[in-house]
Design a protein around this motif. Structure first.
Motif, mmCIF file in Angstrom:
data_model
loop_
_atom_site.group_PDB
_atom_site.id
_atom_site.type_symbol
_atom_site.label_atom_id
_atom_site.label_comp_id
_atom_site.label_asym_id
_atom_site.label_seq_id
_atom_site.Cartn_x
_atom_site.Cartn_y
_atom_site.Cartn_z
ATOM 1 N N TYR A 1 0.786 -1.338 -0.148
ATOM 2 C CA TYR A 1 0.092 0.078 -0.040
ATOM 3 C C TYR A 1 0.953 1.207 0.142
ATOM 4 O O TYR A 1 1.801 1.370 0.641
ATOM 5 C CB TYR A 1 -0.988 0.031 1.287
ATOM 6 C CG TYR A 1 -2.053 -0.844 1.159
ATOM 7 C CD1 TYR A 1 -1.855 -2.373 0.986
ATOM 8 C CD2 TYR A 1 -3.409 -0.635 0.943
ATOM 9 C CE1 TYR A 1 -2.893 -3.207 0.963
ATOM 10 C CE2 TYR A 1 -4.628 -1.414 0.845
ATOM 11 C CZ TYR A 1 -4.094 -2.663 0.755
ATOM 12 O OH TYR A 1 -5.073 -3.376 0.646
ATOM 13 N N TYR A 2 0.466 2.387 -1.035
ATOM 14 C CA TYR A 2 1.486 3.451 -1.016
ATOM 15 C C TYR A 2 0.454 4.723 -0.676
ATOM 16 O O TYR A 2 -0.912 4.812 -1.184
ATOM 17 C CB TYR A 2 1.756 3.685 -2.551
ATOM 18 C CG TYR A 2 2.694 2.388 -2.939
ATOM 19 C CD1 TYR A 2 2.283 1.014 -3.371
ATOM 20 C CD2 TYR A 2 4.187 2.571 -2.672
ATOM 21 C CE1 TYR A 2 3.011 0.143 -3.874
ATOM 22 C CE2 TYR A 2 4.992 1.607 -3.042
ATOM 23 C CZ TYR A 2 4.321 0.462 -3.818
ATOM 24 O OH TYR A 2 5.342 -0.526 -4.329
ATOM 25 N N CYS A 3 1.099 5.710 0.046
ATOM 26 C CA CYS A 3 0.361 7.105 0.124
ATOM 27 C C CYS A 3 0.885 7.906 -1.116
ATOM 28 O O CYS A 3 2.068 7.838 -1.308
ATOM 29 C CB CYS A 3 0.772 7.358 1.639
ATOM 30 S SG CYS A 3 0.058 8.875 1.948
ATOM 31 N N ALA A 4 -0.080 8.696 -1.592
ATOM 32 C CA ALA A 4 0.311 9.651 -2.607
ATOM 33 C C ALA A 4 -0.419 11.020 -2.199
ATOM 34 O O ALA A 4 -1.361 10.934 -1.652
ATOM 35 C CB ALA A 4 0.024 9.226 -3.922
ATOM 36 N N ALA A 5 0.219 12.066 -2.889
ATOM 37 C CA ALA A 5 -0.601 13.263 -2.430
ATOM 38 C C ALA A 5 -0.534 14.196 -3.974
ATOM 39 O O ALA A 5 0.498 14.009 -4.946
ATOM 40 C CB ALA A 5 0.168 14.085 -1.689
ATOM 41 N N ARG A 6 -1.483 15.100 -4.105
ATOM 42 C CA ARG A 6 -1.227 16.075 -5.024
ATOM 43 C C ARG A 6 -2.067 17.231 -4.736
ATOM 44 O O ARG A 6 -2.655 17.150 -3.513
ATOM 45 C CB ARG A 6 -2.224 15.392 -6.359
ATOM 46 C CG ARG A 6 -3.832 15.149 -6.244
ATOM 47 C CD ARG A 6 -4.403 14.528 -7.366
ATOM 48 N NE ARG A 6 -3.879 15.026 -8.773
ATOM 49 C CZ ARG A 6 -5.016 15.814 -9.303
ATOM 50 N NH1 ARG A 6 -6.163 16.147 -8.847
ATOM 51 N NH2 ARG A 6 -4.578 16.134 -10.440
ATOM 52 N N THR A 7 -1.835 18.403 -5.370
ATOM 53 C CA THR A 7 -2.323 19.624 -5.058
ATOM 54 C C THR A 7 -3.405 20.028 -5.605
ATOM 55 O O THR A 7 -4.331 21.103 -5.139
ATOM 56 C CB THR A 7 -1.282 20.709 -5.183
ATOM 57 O OG1 THR A 7 -1.093 20.819 -6.450
ATOM 58 C CG2 THR A 7 0.079 20.494 -4.448
ATOM 59 N N ARG A 8 -4.225 19.275 -6.151
ATOM 60 C CA ARG A 8 -5.439 19.423 -6.826
ATOM 61 C C ARG A 8 -6.789 18.565 -6.287
ATOM 62 O O ARG A 8 -6.241 17.896 -5.282
ATOM 63 C CB ARG A 8 -5.404 19.501 -8.429
ATOM 64 C CG ARG A 8 -4.264 20.397 -8.989
ATOM 65 C CD ARG A 8 -4.306 20.528 -10.316
ATOM 66 N NE ARG A 8 -5.327 21.017 -10.956
ATOM 67 C CZ ARG A 8 -5.429 21.238 -12.134
ATOM 68 N NH1 ARG A 8 -4.591 20.768 -12.973
ATOM 69 N NH2 ARG A 8 -6.717 21.941 -12.760
ATOM 70 N N SER A 9 -7.713 18.546 -6.890
ATOM 71 C CA SER A 9 -8.758 17.621 -6.521
ATOM 72 C C SER A 9 -8.343 16.304 -6.666
ATOM 73 O O SER A 9 -7.472 15.786 -7.192
ATOM 74 C CB SER A 9 -9.913 17.889 -7.155
ATOM 75 O OG SER A 9 -9.902 17.590 -8.595
ATOM 76 N N ILE A 10 -9.122 15.303 -5.825
ATOM 77 C CA ILE A 10 -8.875 13.894 -5.820
ATOM 78 C C ILE A 10 -9.206 13.424 -6.939
ATOM 79 O O ILE A 10 -10.359 13.559 -7.720
ATOM 80 C CB ILE A 10 -9.385 13.123 -4.714
ATOM 81 C CG1 ILE A 10 -11.080 13.304 -4.511
ATOM 82 C CG2 ILE A 10 -9.160 13.593 -3.296
ATOM 83 C CD1 ILE A 10 -11.680 12.705 -3.734
ATOM 84 N N VAL A 11 -8.388 12.337 -7.709
ATOM 85 C CA VAL A 11 -8.584 11.932 -8.844
ATOM 86 C C VAL A 11 -8.272 10.044 -8.629
ATOM 87 O O VAL A 11 -7.586 9.808 -7.518
ATOM 88 C CB VAL A 11 -7.867 12.089 -9.965
ATOM 89 C CG1 VAL A 11 -8.349 13.563 -10.305
ATOM 90 C CG2 VAL A 11 -6.461 12.088 -9.647
ATOM 91 N N VAL A 12 -8.630 9.266 -9.386
ATOM 92 C CA VAL A 12 -8.327 7.684 -8.866
ATOM 93 C C VAL A 12 -6.941 7.276 -10.104
ATOM 94 O O VAL A 12 -6.602 6.295 -9.826
ATOM 95 C CB VAL A 12 -9.273 6.871 -9.531
ATOM 96 C CG1 VAL A 12 -10.510 7.430 -8.529
ATOM 97 C CG2 VAL A 12 -9.612 6.932 -11.032
ATOM 98 N N TYR A 13 -6.336 8.126 -10.914
ATOM 99 C CA TYR A 13 -5.421 7.784 -11.688
ATOM 100 C C TYR A 13 -4.005 8.126 -11.024
ATOM 101 O O TYR A 13 -3.733 9.304 -10.620
ATOM 102 C CB TYR A 13 -5.348 8.593 -12.913
ATOM 103 C CG TYR A 13 -6.629 8.641 -13.605
ATOM 104 C CD1 TYR A 13 -7.668 9.668 -13.516
ATOM 105 C CD2 TYR A 13 -7.169 7.334 -14.351
ATOM 106 C CE1 TYR A 13 -8.711 9.374 -13.957
ATOM 107 C CE2 TYR A 13 -8.492 7.281 -14.707
ATOM 108 C CZ TYR A 13 -9.336 8.330 -14.659
ATOM 109 O OH TYR A 13 -10.467 8.220 -15.378
ATOM 110 N N ASP A 14 -3.159 6.911 -10.872
ATOM 111 C CA ASP A 14 -2.050 7.256 -10.115
ATOM 112 C C ASP A 14 -0.828 8.354 -10.649
ATOM 113 O O ASP A 14 0.099 8.726 -10.050
ATOM 114 C CB ASP A 14 -1.122 5.871 -9.876
ATOM 115 C CG ASP A 14 -0.865 5.058 -11.094
ATOM 116 O OD1 ASP A 14 -0.520 3.981 -11.181
ATOM 117 O OD2 ASP A 14 -1.158 5.514 -12.247
ATOM 118 N N ASP A 15 -1.085 8.266 -12.123
ATOM 119 C CA ASP A 15 -0.059 9.232 -12.596
ATOM 120 C C ASP A 15 -0.320 10.568 -12.508
ATOM 121 O O ASP A 15 0.239 11.667 -12.827
ATOM 122 C CB ASP A 15 -0.023 8.967 -14.227
ATOM 123 C CG ASP A 15 -1.177 9.025 -14.794
ATOM 124 O OD1 ASP A 15 -1.227 8.764 -16.212
ATOM 125 O OD2 ASP A 15 -2.328 9.385 -14.254
#
Length: 122
Positions: free
Chosen positions: A93-107
């Motif tokens: 299991y991996y934790c990931a972050a982005r600065t915009r809205s949530i999406v389901v695409y890992d890239d």
């Protein structure tokens, strides 16, 4: 932001685990977070996500009703409570972050932490 996941382990089917993702190095409330997983021989897949304000969440269908994602802006942590685990949940299991809205695409996620292994025995 730097991410570190923890809380994995070995559990019997039907059991529970809580994963934690600790973030450091930047303003925590800027980020939306997600959990992904990769099972042996399979591609990485979306599990759950939570918005930067903690109000919005999303889950893959197979974990709805069993997993809950949450965040503590005070602790700078994101949690994944996993209940009624099955062998099909075995994965890193991996934790990931982005600065915009949530999406389901890992890239679409820019920051990743090292994974934590979850093994569910039957």
């Amino acid at each position: 932001v730097q991410l570190q996941a923890s809380g994995g382990g070995v559990v019997q089917a039907g059991g529970s685990l809580r994963l934690s993702c600790t973030a450091s190095g930047s303003t925590f409330t800027t980020y939306a977070f997600a959990w992904f997983r990769r099972a042996p021989g399979k591609e990485r897949e979306f599990v759950a996500a939570i918005t930067s304000n903690g109000i919005g969440t999303d889950y893959r269908d197979s974990v709805k009703g069993r997993f809950t994602i949450s965040r503590s802006n005070f602790e700078k942590k994101v949690y994944l409570q996993m209940n009624n685990l099955s062998p099909e949940d075995t994965a890193v299991y991996y934790c990931a972050a982005r600065t915009r809205s949530i999406v389901v695409y890992d890239d679409e996620y820019n920051w990743w932490g090292p994974g934590t292994q979850v093994t569910v025995s039957s």
